[in-house]
Design an enzyme around this catalytic site. Structure first.
Site, PDB file in Angstrom:
ATOM      1  N   ALA A   1       6.880   7.128  20.364  1.00  0.00           N
ATOM      2  CA  ALA A   1       7.487   7.949  19.314  1.00  0.00           C
ATOM      3  C   ALA A   1       6.768   7.769  17.980  1.00  0.00           C
ATOM      4  O   ALA A   1       6.587   8.729  17.222  1.00  0.00           O
ATOM      5  CB  ALA A   1       8.968   7.610  19.161  1.00  0.00           C
TER       6      ALA A   1
ATOM      7  N   GLY B   1     -15.038  -6.256  11.907  1.00  0.00           N
ATOM      8  CA  GLY B   1     -14.257  -5.650  10.831  1.00  0.00           C
ATOM      9  C   GLY B   1     -14.627  -6.068   9.423  1.00  0.00           C
ATOM     10  O   GLY B   1     -14.126  -5.492   8.456  1.00  0.00           O
TER      11      GLY B   1
ATOM     12  N   ARG C   1       1.951   1.086  21.098  1.00  0.00           N
ATOM     13  CA  ARG C   1       2.970   0.469  21.950  1.00  0.00           C
ATOM     14  C   ARG C   1       4.201   1.363  22.062  1.00  0.00           C
ATOM     15  O   ARG C   1       4.768   1.540  23.130  1.00  0.00           O
ATOM     16  CB  ARG C   1       3.356  -0.897  21.366  1.00  0.00           C
ATOM     17  CG  ARG C   1       4.101  -1.791  22.323  1.00  0.00           C
ATOM     18  CD  ARG C   1       4.305  -3.183  21.738  1.00  0.00           C
ATOM     19  NE  ARG C   1       3.062  -3.784  21.269  1.00  0.00           N
ATOM     20  CZ  ARG C   1       2.183  -4.375  22.069  1.00  0.00           C
ATOM     21  NH1 ARG C   1       2.404  -4.416  23.366  1.00  0.00           N
ATOM     22  NH2 ARG C   1       1.086  -4.915  21.570  1.00  0.00           N
TER      23      ARG C   1
ATOM     24  N   GLN D   1     -15.196  -0.979   1.590  1.00  0.00           N
ATOM     25  CA  GLN D   1     -14.080  -0.345   0.888  1.00  0.00           C
ATOM     26  C   GLN D   1     -13.992  -0.818  -0.558  1.00  0.00           C
ATOM     27  O   GLN D   1     -13.386  -0.161  -1.402  1.00  0.00           O
ATOM     28  CB  GLN D   1     -12.748  -0.582   1.618  1.00  0.00           C
ATOM     29  CG  GLN D   1     -12.277  -2.022   1.680  1.00  0.00           C
ATOM     30  CD  GLN D   1     -11.590  -2.528   0.418  1.00  0.00           C
ATOM     31  OE1 GLN D   1     -10.961  -1.755  -0.306  1.00  0.00           O
ATOM     32  NE2 GLN D   1     -11.715  -3.820   0.151  1.00  0.00           N
TER      33      GLN D   1
ATOM     34  N   TYR E   1     -10.879  -9.020  10.903  1.00  0.00           N
ATOM     35  CA  TYR E   1     -12.134  -9.711  10.602  1.00  0.00           C
ATOM     36  C   TYR E   1     -11.979 -11.234  10.565  1.00  0.00           C
ATOM     37  O   TYR E   1     -12.928 -11.949  10.241  1.00  0.00           O
ATOM     38  CB  TYR E   1     -12.738  -9.213   9.280  1.00  0.00           C
ATOM     39  CG  TYR E   1     -11.882  -9.419   8.055  1.00  0.00           C
ATOM     40  CD1 TYR E   1     -11.882 -10.627   7.367  1.00  0.00           C
ATOM     41  CD2 TYR E   1     -11.074  -8.388   7.584  1.00  0.00           C
ATOM     42  CE1 TYR E   1     -11.102 -10.817   6.244  1.00  0.00           C
ATOM     43  CE2 TYR E   1     -10.285  -8.564   6.457  1.00  0.00           C
ATOM     44  CZ  TYR E   1     -10.301  -9.785   5.794  1.00  0.00           C
ATOM     45  OH  TYR E   1      -9.523  -9.968   4.683  1.00  0.00           O
TER      46      TYR E   1
ATOM     47  N   ASN F   1      -4.850   1.969  -1.804  1.00  0.00           N
ATOM     48  CA  ASN F   1      -5.396   0.603  -1.835  1.00  0.00           C
ATOM     49  C   ASN F   1      -6.235   0.328  -3.085  1.00  0.00           C
ATOM     50  O   ASN F   1      -6.693  -0.782  -3.287  1.00  0.00           O
ATOM     51  CB  ASN F   1      -6.229   0.316  -0.581  1.00  0.00           C
ATOM     52  CG  ASN F   1      -7.623   0.920  -0.649  1.00  0.00           C
ATOM     53  OD1 ASN F   1      -7.833   1.971  -1.253  1.00  0.00           O
ATOM     54  ND2 ASN F   1      -8.583   0.271  -0.020  1.00  0.00           N
TER      55      ASN F   1
ATOM     56  N   GLY G   1      -0.173   2.351  12.919  1.00  0.00           N
ATOM     57  CA  GLY G   1       0.338   1.874  11.637  1.00  0.00           C
ATOM     58  C   GLY G   1      -0.455   2.431  10.473  1.00  0.00           C
ATOM     59  O   GLY G   1      -1.182   3.414  10.600  1.00  0.00           O
TER      60      GLY G   1
ATOM     61  N   ASP H   1     -10.095   2.875   2.132  1.00  0.00           N
ATOM     62  CA  ASP H   1     -10.202   2.278   3.462  1.00  0.00           C
ATOM     63  C   ASP H   1     -11.000   3.168   4.410  1.00  0.00           C
ATOM     64  O   ASP H   1     -11.752   2.669   5.253  1.00  0.00           O
ATOM     65  CB  ASP H   1      -8.814   2.016   4.051  1.00  0.00           C
ATOM     66  CG  ASP H   1      -8.153   0.771   3.480  1.00  0.00           C
ATOM     67  OD1 ASP H   1      -8.891  -0.119   3.014  1.00  0.00           O
ATOM     68  OD2 ASP H   1      -6.913   0.690   3.494  1.00  0.00           O
TER      69      ASP H   1
ATOM     70  N   LYS I   1       0.802  -1.224   0.000  1.00  0.00           N
ATOM     71  CA  LYS I   1       0.000   0.000   0.000  1.00  0.00           C
ATOM     72  C   LYS I   1       0.840   1.283   0.000  1.00  0.00           C
ATOM     73  O   LYS I   1       0.443   2.286  -0.581  1.00  0.00           O
ATOM     74  CB  LYS I   1      -0.962   0.015   1.191  1.00  0.00           C
ATOM     75  CG  LYS I   1      -2.104  -0.981   1.071  1.00  0.00           C
ATOM     76  CD  LYS I   1      -3.079  -0.822   2.227  1.00  0.00           C
ATOM     77  CE  LYS I   1      -4.221  -1.810   2.117  1.00  0.00           C
ATOM     78  NZ  LYS I   1      -5.233  -1.626   3.184  1.00  0.00           N
TER      79      LYS I   1
END
Length: 275
Positions: free
Chosen positions: A155, A239, A152, A246, A218, A87, A130, A102, A66
């Protein structure tokens, strides 16, 4: 003449997109095809030459391409540019145009699964920073919703938030239990939930009674996060609808017909999923 479209990824055998688009092609009696093609990262430039040659009307792009195809497109629409990923590809007159549907899939899924979900929503809690989180942030900001972004690695979340204007607060996933009572929507954009994984140390009882919980994973259809939320009597949206919604704009661009996401289509895809 048969109109050809595709989905590319590496690997790609797991993709449900051929079943989705194949169902719509049959439903509308269109002389068209849609195939899954495994394209390695090093083979992407060569595949784009096939696309420019007119072999295909366009296609979808999935992991891990992507971001890479973004650089290979001749033109990219502003929303895809903001998301930083493509996408959906449309080929016309020897040029390839890239877009990202998306965010439309995310909104379409929630609008169908929980009508009115964004009305008076005070804050959304987005888990992960992400590529998927980018599309979700664009979607939420289009509805004017403040965002608390947890990741997580702090930064990474800080870097992502800095790319967007608007009300985005950042923290680490360690803050999930403390942040949970302050959001009317929780969105998991991470891979947590696959293979039975869960957010360690998080108790769904921390969520408000009016909270809506959704997951972009999903498979399985009901992730541990969604199961825990349902056990508390909370509203949830899985999901799968994001994958289905989409796909609509791409099909319309390639084949000239806007298809519908129906219960029958959803049932066909559900039957192929783990759990």
């Amino acid at each position: 003449m048969t109109i050809k479209a595709f989905v590319i990824g590496h690997p790609i055998a797991h993709s449900r997109s051929p079943l989705i688009h194949g169902t719509w092609l049959a439903e509308h009696g269109i002389d068209g095809s849609y195939e899954a093609i495994d394209v390695s990262p090093e083979a992407l430039p060569g595949f784009f030459e096939r696309l420019r040659s007119g072999e295909f009307a366009g296609g979808n792009v999935t992991i891990p391409h992507k971001e890479a195809v973004f650089e290979l497109c001749d033109t990219v629409d502003p929303l895809a540019e903001q998301i930083g990923a493509v996408n959906t590809l449309v080929a016309r007159n020897g040029k390839v145009h890239g877009t990202n549907t998306d965010y439309l899939g995310f909104l379409g899924n929630l609008d169908a699964g929980s009508p009115g979900w964004s009305d008076s929503l005070d804050r959304a809690l987005v888990l992960g920073a992400g590529g998927a989180a980018r599309a979700v942030i664009v979607a939420l900001q289009s509805r004017g919703i403040p965002i608390l972004l947890l990741n997580r690695t702090r930064a990474t979340a800080d870097k992502l938030a800095a790319e967007f204007e608007g009300d985005i607060t950042v923290a680490t996933l360690d803050a999930l239990a403390d942040a949970a009572p302050h959001a009317g929507l929780v969105v998991n954009t991470t891979s947590v939930g696959m293979h039975g994984t869960r957010f360690e140390g998080f108790d769904a009882t921390a969520l408000r009674p009016d909270t809506l919980v959704t997951d972009i994973v999903y498979s399985p259809l009901v992730t541990p996060l969604l199961a825990d939320a349902r056990a508390q009597g909370l509203r949830t949206v899985d999901g799968l609808g994001m994958l289905l919604h989409q796909a609509v704009p791409g099909f319309e661009a390639w084949f000239g017909v806007r298809p519908n996401v129906t219960p029958d289509l959803r049932a066909r895809i559900e039957a192929t999923l783990e759990g």
